[in-house]
Design a protein around this motif. Structure first.
Motif, PDB file in Angstrom:
ATOM      1  N   PHE A   2       0.818  -1.201   0.000  1.00  0.00           N
ATOM      2  CA  PHE A   2       0.000   0.000   0.000  1.00  0.00           C
ATOM      3  C   PHE A   2       0.865   1.269   0.000  1.00  0.00           C
ATOM      4  O   PHE A   2       2.075   1.204   0.204  1.00  0.00           O
ATOM      5  CB  PHE A   2      -0.902   0.025   1.234  1.00  0.00           C
ATOM      6  N   ILE A   6      -0.925   4.426   4.626  1.00  0.00           N
ATOM      7  CA  ILE A   6      -1.805   3.411   5.208  1.00  0.00           C
ATOM      8  C   ILE A   6      -1.244   2.892   6.541  1.00  0.00           C
ATOM      9  O   ILE A   6      -1.997   2.497   7.431  1.00  0.00           O
ATOM     10  CB  ILE A   6      -2.042   2.261   4.199  1.00  0.00           C
TER      11      ILE A   6
ATOM     12  N   LEU B 102      -5.465   4.442  -0.892  1.00  0.00           N
ATOM     13  CA  LEU B 102      -4.896   3.161  -0.471  1.00  0.00           C
ATOM     14  C   LEU B 102      -3.568   2.872  -1.167  1.00  0.00           C
ATOM     15  O   LEU B 102      -2.625   2.391  -0.545  1.00  0.00           O
ATOM     16  CB  LEU B 102      -5.876   2.024  -0.789  1.00  0.00           C
ATOM     17  N   MET B 103      -3.523   3.186  -2.456  1.00  0.00           N
ATOM     18  CA  MET B 103      -2.428   2.661  -3.276  1.00  0.00           C
ATOM     19  C   MET B 103      -1.414   3.691  -3.742  1.00  0.00           C
ATOM     20  O   MET B 103      -0.281   3.332  -4.075  1.00  0.00           O
ATOM     21  CB  MET B 103      -3.018   1.983  -4.529  1.00  0.00           C
ATOM     22  N   LEU B 240      -7.681  -6.298   1.281  1.00  0.00           N
ATOM     23  CA  LEU B 240      -7.762  -4.839   1.230  1.00  0.00           C
ATOM     24  C   LEU B 240      -8.931  -4.279   2.028  1.00  0.00           C
ATOM     25  O   LEU B 240      -9.004  -3.073   2.255  1.00  0.00           O
ATOM     26  CB  LEU B 240      -7.910  -4.363  -0.232  1.00  0.00           C
TER      27      LEU B 240
END
Lengths: 377, 377
Positions: A2, A6, B102-103, B240
Motif C-alpha cells: 500500500f 496506510i 490506499l495505493m 484490502l
C-alpha cells in the motif's frame, strides 16, 4: 503493497469500542450519537415535494438554494461571506478530509487543541500531519502560544468542544483571532455543536473576528437534524474556494441531492429552528441528569466542568488509573466509555474519560454512573 | 501555502466546457449525463416506507441489506465474494478516491488504458501517481504488455469504456487476468456501464477470472438508476477490505442512508431490472440515431467504432486538426464537445473527440452532427 500513509491509519480501538457499545444490553456513554428519539425525520409532505431534477447530476458546490440559506445563517453569526463561498459536504468528516488534502502533506505542522476531535486527528495523521499543541487554559487556546506554533493549519473547536464541552469566551475569541491575523496559517474552525447550546447562545465564531488570516468554517446538520442525512457545509475564504471545489469534485462529484433538497426545505420554512426549540429541553435534561448522577456517584473520584452545550462530559479521575483497563472492565460489566488518551494529539496517557449523555436513556445514565463509580479507584 | 499535491489539481478546462454546455440553447455532446427523461425517481410508496432508523448514524461499510443484495448480483457475474467485501460509496468517484488513497503516493506507477476516464486520471495525479500506458489493440490492453508495466495499480474499464465504447472480449479478459495473476499489482476494474448494453450482455468482469492478483471491482447506480442518489459500490479483495473500510470512515463516516434504503428497495423488489428493460430502448435508439447522423454528415471526415454499450462515441478525425480550437468554435456556434486529449494519461495531442449521445434530444443529435461537420476540415 500500500501507500505509506496506510501505515498511519490508526488502530481500530475506537471502532472496536463503538461496535461493542452497540451490542444489546450495553449502556453506551461511548459514541457521539444524537438522541434517536428526537432526530429529525423528513415529513411525507417534504418527501412528496422533492424537486424533479434532483435525480440527475448536480453541481459540485451544492444546491444553489441551500448554499444561499447557509450563507444567510452564517452572516447572522457575523461571518462575512457570500453563497459563492459555501461548499456542501457529506457531513463534517468530509470537510475534514477536503481541508486535509488542501493543506497537509508529509510533515505538515498542524496546531490543535488537546484533547480534540479524534476523527480529525486520524485524517490529519493519515495525510502526513504532525501535531503541535499550544498552551491552553480553561478558556481555551492561549493567543500568545499561537505565534510560536509555526504551523500551516490550525484546527479548533471553540464552541462546546467534542470532548471537554469548553466554550471559548468572546474575549478569548477576539484575542485568538488577532493572534491568527499575525500568522500565515489557515484557521479551520469546526462548529458542529453551536446550536446544541443549553444556557443561551454561544459567542460568534472565531473566524468572524479574523481580518487577515485565511480560514475555513464548518457546520453540520448531523447534530441538529439527523446524521443519516450526511450533510454539512464549509464556508471557505475566497483564496481557497477554487481549490476546495476541485477537491470536492475529485472526492465524489457532489453531495447527495435528496438530502440537500430536504435540508433546504427545512431551512426555508423555519422548521430547523422549531426543531431545535423542540429538542433542546430533552438534551438539557439529559445533561442535567448526568450531572446530578456524576455529582452523586463520582463526586469524590473525578472532576469535570458542566458542559454548556454539546454532547459530552470530560472527566479527570482524581487518582491515576489505567483508563484502557477501566474501559475494558466497564465493557465487561455492560458499560461503554471512551478513554481520554485517544483524543490527545500526542497520545499521552492521562486519567481522563469521555462520557456521552445524549444517547442513553435516563435510567441508563444513572445505572451507568453507579457502575462506573464501582470501577473507579 | 497549500500541500504540493494542489499544484497537480488539473486545469478547469473540463469544468469550463461542462459549464458552457449547460447554458440554455447549447446542444451538449460534452458531458456524461444519463437521459433525464428516463431517470429513476423513487415512488411515493418507497419514500413513504423508508426505515425509521436511517436518520441516525449508520455503518461505515453500508446498509447490511444493500451489501447483501450487491453481493448476490456480483456473484451472478462470477465474482466470488461475500457481503463482507462490499463497501457502499457515494458514487464511483468516491471509490476512485479511496483506492487512490490506499495505493498511490508520490511517484506510484499506475497502469491505465489510453484514453481512459478523465476524473480517475485527475485523482490518481492528485495523489501523486504517474502513468504507465500499455500496448492496446481493438480488443483492449495487451496481456503481454502488463508484465512490463511494473506498476502498483492497474485501472481499467473493460466494459463499454467511457470514451471508446470498447468492450473486451471474453478471451482477452481471460488472458489479461492470467497476466495480472503473475504480477503483484492490484487490479481496479471500474464497471459503471455494464447494464447499459445495447446488443446483449457483456462478458463477465476481468476480476472474476483472477486467481492470485488482488483486486477491487466497482459498480455504480448512477447510470442505471440516478446520479443524484450518489451511490455506487466497491467489492474488495479480502486483503484490502480492512484498510478500505478505515479509509471510507475517514472520508465521510458512511454513505447517505436515504439513498441506500431506496436502492436496497429497488434491488429487492426487482424494479432495477424492470427499469433497465424500460430505458434501454431509448438509449439504443439515441445511439442508433447518432450513428446514422455521424455516417451521413461525418462519414468522410472521421472514423469510429459503433459502441455496443455506454454513453459515448469516440471519433478520430481523418485530417489532423487542433481539437481545442474545434471545441471552441463549436461552443461559439452552440455545440459542446469534449476534446480527446484530456482523456490521455500523458496528455498527448490527438485529433480525437468524445461525443455523448444520451443527453441530447433526437433533433439536437442531428443538428449537432450537421454543425460539427461544418466545422471539421
Amino acid at each position: 503493497m500500500f501507500a505509506a500513509r496506510i501505515d498511519r491509519l490508526t488502530s481500530s480501538l475506537v471502532r472496536d469500542i463503538l461496535a461493542a457499545a452497540s451490542r444489546p444490553g450495553v449502556i453506551s456513554f461511548a459514541g457521539g450519537l444524537p438522541a434517536s428519539e428526537v432526530l429529525f425525520r423528513a415529513s411525507p409532505q417534504v418527501l412528496g415535494q422533492l424537486p424533479d431534477d434532483i435525480w440527475q447530476y448536480g453541481q459540485t458546490e451544492g444546491e444553489p438554494m441551500l448554499r444561499e440559506l447557509v450563507a444567510i445563517r452564517a452572516k447572522a453569526l457575523g461571518i462575512a461571506c457570500s453563497a459563492g463561498q459555501v461548499l456542501i459536504v457529506n457531513g463534517s468528516q468530509q470537510g475534514i478530509d477536503l481541508v486535509s488534502k488542501l493543506m497537509i502533506e508529509e510533515g505538515t505542522r498542524v496546531l490543535t487543541e488537546s484533547p480534540t476531535y479524534l476523527a480529525a486527528l486520524q485524517v490529519f495523521r493519515l495525510m502526513g500531519g504532525c501535531f503541535v499543541t499550544a498552551g491552553q487554559d480553561e478558556e481555551g487556546l492561549l493567543p500568545e502560544s499561537v505565534a510560536q506554533a509555526d504551523a500551516r493549519l490550525a484546527y479548533l473547536v471553540p464552541t462546546f468542544q467534542n470532548l471537554t464541552g469548553l466554550c471559548y469566551s468572546l474575549d478569548r475569541r477576539k484575542a485568538l483571532a488577532q493572534a491568527f491575523d499575525g500568522q500565515s496559517m489557515v484557521v479551520f474552525e469546526d462548529d458542529p455543536y453551536r446550536d446544541l447550546s443549553f444556557d443561551g447562545p454561544a459567542p460568534v465564531p472565531v473566524v468572524s473576528h479574523l481580518k487577515q488570516a485565511r480560514w475555513v468554517y464548518q457546520g453540520s446538520f448531523s447534530k441538529t437534524l439527523a446524521p443519516g442525512l450526511r450533510l454539512g457545509y464549509l464556508i471557505v475564504h475566497p483564496d481557497l474556494i477554487q481549490a476546495m471545489t476541485r477537491l470536492k469534485q475529485a472526492a465524489d462529484l457532489h453531495s447527495n441531492r435528496l438530502s440537500q433538497a430536504i435540508v433546504a426545505q427545512v431551512l426555508m420554512d423555519g422548521s430547523l429552528d422549531q426543531h431545535m426549540a423542540n429538542i433542546l429541553p430533552l438534551y438539557r435534561e439529559k445533561r442535567d441528569v448526568m450531572q446530578a448522577c456524576l455529582v452523586q456517584y463520582l463526586g469524590k473520584k473525578a472532576s469535570w466542568a458542566l458542559p454548556a452545550g454539546g454532547l459530552f462530559f470530560w472527566l479527570t479521575l482524581k487518582r491515576e488509573q489505567d483508563v484502557m483497563q477501566l474501559m475494558q472492565e466497564a465493557l465487561a460489566a455492560g458499560l461503554a466509555i471512551m478513554p481520554g488518551f485517544a483524543f490527545d494529539p500526542l497520545l499521552r496517557q492521562t486519567s481522563t474519560i469521555r462520557l456521552n449523555f445524549s444517547h442513553a436513556t435516563f435510567e441508563q445514565i444513572e445505572q451507568g454512573a453507579v457502575l462506573l463509580s464501582s470501577l473507579i479507584k
